[in-house]
Design a protein around this motif. Structure first.
Motif, PDB file in Angstrom:
ATOM      1  N   LYS A  55       0.798  -1.226   0.000  1.00  0.00           N
ATOM      2  CA  LYS A  55       0.000   0.000   0.000  1.00  0.00           C
ATOM      3  C   LYS A  55       0.836   1.283   0.000  1.00  0.00           C
ATOM      4  N   VAL A  56       2.155   1.163   0.065  1.00  0.00           N
ATOM      5  CA  VAL A  56       3.008   2.343   0.154  1.00  0.00           C
ATOM      6  C   VAL A  56       3.543   2.769  -1.211  1.00  0.00           C
ATOM      7  N   ALA A  57       3.727   1.831  -2.115  1.00  0.00           N
ATOM      8  CA  ALA A  57       4.392   2.106  -3.393  1.00  0.00           C
ATOM      9  C   ALA A  57       3.781   3.267  -4.166  1.00  0.00           C
ATOM     10  N   GLY A  58       2.485   3.441  -4.115  1.00  0.00           N
ATOM     11  CA  GLY A  58       1.832   4.484  -4.889  1.00  0.00           C
ATOM     12  C   GLY A  58       1.660   5.813  -4.179  1.00  0.00           C
ATOM     13  N   ILE A  59       2.235   5.961  -2.998  1.00  0.00           N
ATOM     14  CA  ILE A  59       2.047   7.195  -2.225  1.00  0.00           C
ATOM     15  C   ILE A  59       3.244   8.124  -2.462  1.00  0.00           C
ATOM     16  N   SER A  60       3.029   9.165  -3.257  1.00  0.00           N
ATOM     17  CA  SER A  60       4.139  10.049  -3.643  1.00  0.00           C
ATOM     18  C   SER A  60       4.739  10.793  -2.454  1.00  0.00           C
ATOM     19  N   GLU A  61       3.911  11.152  -1.453  1.00  0.00           N
ATOM     20  CA  GLU A  61       4.438  11.876  -0.280  1.00  0.00           C
ATOM     21  C   GLU A  61       5.488  11.044   0.452  1.00  0.00           C
ATOM     22  N   ILE A  62       5.289   9.748   0.461  1.00  0.00           N
ATOM     23  CA  ILE A  62       6.242   8.875   1.146  1.00  0.00           C
ATOM     24  C   ILE A  62       7.495   8.701   0.292  1.00  0.00           C
ATOM     25  N   ALA A  63       7.314   8.559  -0.993  1.00  0.00           N
ATOM     26  CA  ALA A  63       8.464   8.394  -1.886  1.00  0.00           C
ATOM     27  C   ALA A  63       9.381   9.617  -1.843  1.00  0.00           C
ATOM     28  N   GLU A  64       8.803  10.794  -1.636  1.00  0.00           N
ATOM     29  CA  GLU A  64       9.572  12.038  -1.632  1.00  0.00           C
ATOM     30  C   GLU A  64      10.024  12.466  -0.238  1.00  0.00           C
ATOM     31  N   ALA A  65       9.609  11.748   0.790  1.00  0.00           N
ATOM     32  CA  ALA A  65       9.917  12.134   2.173  1.00  0.00           C
ATOM     33  C   ALA A  65      11.414  12.056   2.450  1.00  0.00           C
ATOM     34  N   ASN A  66      11.937  13.075   3.100  1.00  0.00           N
ATOM     35  CA  ASN A  66      13.353  13.093   3.458  1.00  0.00           C
ATOM     36  C   ASN A  66      13.551  13.180   4.971  1.00  0.00           C
ATOM     37  N   SER A  67      12.522  12.743   5.689  1.00  0.00           N
ATOM     38  CA  SER A  67      12.600  12.744   7.147  1.00  0.00           C
ATOM     39  C   SER A  67      11.563  11.766   7.693  1.00  0.00           C
ATOM     40  N   VAL A  68      11.768  11.368   8.935  1.00  0.00           N
ATOM     41  CA  VAL A  68      10.801  10.492   9.582  1.00  0.00           C
ATOM     42  C   VAL A  68       9.453  11.194   9.733  1.00  0.00           C
ATOM     43  N   PRO A  69       9.408  12.478  10.156  1.00  0.00           N
ATOM     44  CA  PRO A  69       8.100  13.130  10.272  1.00  0.00           C
ATOM     45  C   PRO A  69       7.302  13.106   8.960  1.00  0.00           C
ATOM     46  N   LYS A  70       7.977  13.306   7.841  1.00  0.00           N
ATOM     47  CA  LYS A  70       7.277  13.299   6.551  1.00  0.00           C
ATOM     48  C   LYS A  70       6.804  11.893   6.196  1.00  0.00           C
ATOM     49  N   LEU A  71       7.621  10.872   6.494  1.00  0.00           N
ATOM     50  CA  LEU A  71       7.195   9.489   6.264  1.00  0.00           C
ATOM     51  C   LEU A  71       5.950   9.177   7.087  1.00  0.00           C
ATOM     52  N   LEU A  72       6.007   9.528   8.362  1.00  0.00           N
ATOM     53  CA  LEU A  72       4.890   9.239   9.263  1.00  0.00           C
ATOM     54  C   LEU A  72       3.632   9.981   8.847  1.00  0.00           C
ATOM     55  N   GLU A  73       3.778  11.228   8.432  1.00  0.00           N
ATOM     56  CA  GLU A  73       2.616  12.010   7.999  1.00  0.00           C
ATOM     57  C   GLU A  73       1.976  11.375   6.762  1.00  0.00           C
ATOM     58  N   GLY A  74       2.783  10.941   5.815  1.00  0.00           N
ATOM     59  CA  GLY A  74       2.250  10.269   4.635  1.00  0.00           C
ATOM     60  C   GLY A  74       1.504   8.992   4.998  1.00  0.00           C
ATOM     61  N   LEU A  75       2.042   8.246   5.934  1.00  0.00           N
ATOM     62  CA  LEU A  75       1.374   7.020   6.381  1.00  0.00           C
ATOM     63  C   LEU A  75       0.067   7.344   7.097  1.00  0.00           C
ATOM     64  N   ARG A  76       0.070   8.406   7.901  1.00  0.00           N
ATOM     65  CA  ARG A  76      -1.153   8.818   8.612  1.00  0.00           C
ATOM     66  C   ARG A  76      -2.229   9.298   7.624  1.00  0.00           C
ATOM     67  N   GLN A  77      -1.821  10.080   6.637  1.00  0.00           N
ATOM     68  CA  GLN A  77      -2.783  10.621   5.661  1.00  0.00           C
ATOM     69  C   GLN A  77      -3.516   9.501   4.925  1.00  0.00           C
ATOM     70  N   HIS A  78      -2.861   8.361   4.798  1.00  0.00           N
ATOM     71  CA  HIS A  78      -3.456   7.230   4.090  1.00  0.00           C
ATOM     72  C   HIS A  78      -3.956   6.155   5.061  1.00  0.00           C
ATOM     73  N   SER A  79      -4.103   6.564   6.321  1.00  0.00           N
ATOM     74  CA  SER A  79      -4.662   5.702   7.378  1.00  0.00           C
ATOM     75  C   SER A  79      -3.941   4.375   7.543  1.00  0.00           C
ATOM     76  N   LEU A  80      -2.617   4.400   7.359  1.00  0.00           N
ATOM     77  CA  LEU A  80      -1.823   3.181   7.536  1.00  0.00           C
ATOM     78  C   LEU A  80      -1.286   3.050   8.967  1.00  0.00           C
ATOM     79  N   ILE A  81      -1.158   4.178   9.650  1.00  0.00           N
ATOM     80  CA  ILE A  81      -0.785   4.149  11.084  1.00  0.00           C
ATOM     81  C   ILE A  81      -1.755   5.052  11.826  1.00  0.00           C
TER      82      ILE A  81
END
Length: 81
Positions: A55-81
């Motif tokens: 479920k992560v491969a298609g999420i551009s915010e996660i692919a472009e994230a350069n920090s843990v906060p950005k990774l976590l935010e992308g996961l939260r936005q897509h209700s994965l965490i």
């Protein structure tokens, strides 16, 4: 799929980059983490995609994230965490 937590994601990043437990924090930046270069980032993305059953491969915010906060935010936005 069992709901994952922020802590699960942090531990997965540590395992992927072969870092000591507790070395990745929720505010860690890629530039401050040993091994989080372009290859490390790709490894993190692959590990997270596996962790979240594809479920992560298609999420551009996660692919472009350069920090843990950005990774976590992308996961939260897509209700994965």
């Amino acid at each position: 799929m069992t709901k994952k937590t922020e802590n699960d994601v942090l531990r997965e990043i540590e395992r992927t980059l072969e870092l000591d437990p507790g070395s990745i924090k929720s505010n860690s930046l890629a530039e401050d983490v040993e091994g989080w270069d372009s290859m490390g980032h790709l490894s993190i993305l692959l590990a997270l995609d596996k962790m979240f059953e594809g479920k992560v491969a298609g999420i551009s915010e996660i692919a472009e994230a350069n920090s843990v906060p950005k990774l976590l935010e992308g996961l939260r936005q897509h209700s994965l965490i």
